[in-house]
Write a protein that holds these residues in place. Structure first.
Motif: not given
Lengths: 282, 282
Positions: A261-268, B125-139
């Motif tokens: 999901l993250m990579v797809a969004i970053l590419i988009l 910029f990166l944390p703002m471009a990362t979906p919250e669910i990825v931030l939450g899950a990875s942490l």
């Protein structure tokens, strides 16, 4: 203290923090995504086997939810833009003394908790709300049609919840436009529509780009709207990741899905910024 | 001559009607649209507020009668105030840390040209471009690796992490709008660097820092997705609303949501008022 070192010293604590709690977790997520369950281990115990086909499995199993996430997020972004642009335009150019007050009004609903507002929509659109019965009375929807637990409700909820992320950047870039540029366009015999198309819209593009990104990114990863306003048929990728983590304890699949999901969004996002040609964001 | 004038008179009603109509649309369509936009924004707020007066008993789904009891006793429902207390504590801590760290980064990036400045911008910029669910899950995965149990402090850390970027962006914008001549003037008047910073730069940037802190608090207070991953058994206010959504949320939650709405409105309007007075005093 030498002058050269000062900016680095200012950056150090914050970047140390971001490195530990943002970069490291993402790296760890990548590492988790290729693990497999330990043979005769307990649930939730995994070992590193570099199984990259986790990604393929995770993706093929959840293609539908992936596609739905991006389609829903796109719909919500377009709707939010359609609602926000005239709103931001009205505040920037037509509000006069009420400008600041109206700007506060745009943000104000968002101080009522995100969850409370979503639950409120569920009840407003539900059987006991006032919308469904009145639509039925006027024969716009049939007796058996419901509004909650539909794609419509989920998209509407997302549109609503991310609206200020669209309106505020749009307002910021519209407000910066010198009204004299529009007058000049009128003086050169452009009508209202031409002025908008050739002057106002291009000048407000940084706001459009920022707003659409700030809406699309959280919308694509969201699962709250789908969980509250949707049904099992409207599950998004966020819902899958959440249940893989908490209900199934399948960390590798959840990690692979998150990473995809993250990579797809970053590419988009990268393609979009290139196409729309703005560097003001970064 | 007179015939000519008459002919012109006769043509007046036709052209101006069209022109007036299009002008009317140009002027008012957008206002009508804005009224609809604001109605959409405020429907769930009005609903939440109205149902805070519902004499509902346990489940606040159907209107059962008007009462002030919920407002008189906002902690009447179990868990509501514990959850609210948790959210406030986490919000305040996250605000303090993220504002300090973010402001330092903003000064470094906004004030100095140094090697690695553009990659610093990217890291923000990166944390703002990362979906919250990825931030939450990875942490959460990271905490699990280090065998740290999710709970109060992991949630604070998670909130600081995602608030920093928003603080940096807000403060940086304020720094960018500063007139460099003000600082030069202070230097000309024999203030050293530290004095200039303390007496000129910092007071000028202060409104930006205050705005960033307010933003950080509201982001933290309202966050659900990242919190849900890292809070373990601890319940914040949004989590309380989410878990009780299925059975029906007690009216006390509506009281708290409405109170937050009015409180935020007062703070923002007071802030604007103070801002105006400061400007006048200058």
């Amino acid at each position: 203290m030498s002058k050269v070192k000062l900016p680095y010293l200012l950056l150090l604590p914050g970047f140390l923090f971001l490195f530990t709690f943002f970069i490291l977790p993402i790296a760890n997520l990548a590492q988790t995504s290729t693990q497999t369950p330990i043979a005769d281990g307990d649930t939730g115990q995994y070992e590193q086997t570099l199984r990259f086909s986790n990604y393929l499995d995770a993706f093929t199993e959840n293609q539908e939810q992936f596609a739905r996430s991006f389609v829903f997020a796109l719909c919500a972004t377009v709707l939010a833009l359609a609602i926000s642009y005239p709103l931001a335009y009205a505040i920037a150019f037509k509000a006069g003394k009420l400008k600041n007050f109206l700007l506060v009004l745009v943000v104000a609903p968002f101080f009522v908790s995100f969850l409370l507002r979503t639950v409120a929509w569920k009840q407003i659109l539900g059987e006991e709300g006032f919308i469904v019965p009145s639509l039925r009375t006027f024969g716009i929807i049939s007796e058996s049609t419901t509004l909650t637990s539909t794609s419509f409700a989920v998209i509407m909820g997302m549109t609503y919840n991310f609206l200020p992320f669209m309106t505020l950047p749009l307002y910021a870039s519209l407000e910066r436009i010198d009204p004299r540029t529009m007058e000049a366009s009128g003086d050169l015999y452009a009508n209202g529509i031409t002025t908008f198309r050739k002057v106002t819209l291009p000048l407000s593009m940084p706001g459009v780009v920022a707003g659409t990104l700030l809406t699309f990114i959280p919308a694509a990863g969201d699962y709250v709207n789908a969980a509250i306003l949707g049904s099992p048929n409207t599950r998004m990728i966020g819902n899958v990741i959440e249940s893989r983590y908490f209900k199934i304890v399948d960390y590798p699949t959840a990690a692979a899905l998150s990473f995809t999901l993250m990579v797809a969004i970053l590419i988009l996002v990268t393609l979009y910024i290139r196409k729309a040609g703005t560097e003001e964001l970064v | 001559m007179s015939a000519h004038v008459k002919q012109k008179d006769a043509s007046i009603p036709t052209i101006p009607i069209k022109a007036r109509l299009s002008r009317w649309f140009g002027r008012n369509l957008i206002r009508i649209y804005a009224v609809f936009g604001f109605t959409y924004l405020f429907i769930p707020v009005a609903y939440t507020f109205a149902f805070s007066f519902n004499d509902s008993g346990k489940s606040n789904l159907v209107w059962k009668g008007f009462t002030f009891d919920n407002w008189k006793n906002p902690c009447g429902a179990p868990e509501v105030c514990t959850a609210l207390g948790n959210s406030i504590k986490i919000g305040l801590l996250a605000t303090i840390f993220s504002t300090i760290l973010g402001t330092m980064i903003a000064f470094a990036i906004g004030r100095y040209a140094f090697k690695g400045r553009s990659s610093s911008n990217l890291l923000i910029f990166l944390p703002m471009a990362t979906p919250e669910i990825v931030l939450g899950a990875s942490l959460l995965s990271l905490f699990l690796v280090f065998q740290i149990n999710p709970g109060f402090w992991p949630t604070v850390i998670a909130h600081v992490m995602f608030c920093i970027s928003f603080v940096v962006v807000t403060v940086k914008a304020r720094i960018a709008s500063l007139d460099p001549r003000l600082e030069q003037a202070a230097m000309d008047l024999y203030a050293n660097e530290l004095e200039t910073f303390r007496k000129v730069t910092l007071p000028l940037v202060a409104p930006g820092i205050a705005g960033a802190a307010l933003l950080a608090f509201s982001l933290s207070f309202d966050d659900f997705i990242i919190t849900n991953f890292n809070s373990g058994t601890l319940k914040t206010f949004p989590e309380f609303v989410y878990t009780s959504a299925a059975r029906g949320i007690p009216a006390q939650a509506n009281v708290i949501g409405s109170a937050m709405f009015f409180l935020a409105l007062i703070i923002v309007i007071a802030g604007q008022f103070v801002g105006k007075r400061v400007k006048v005093a200058k």
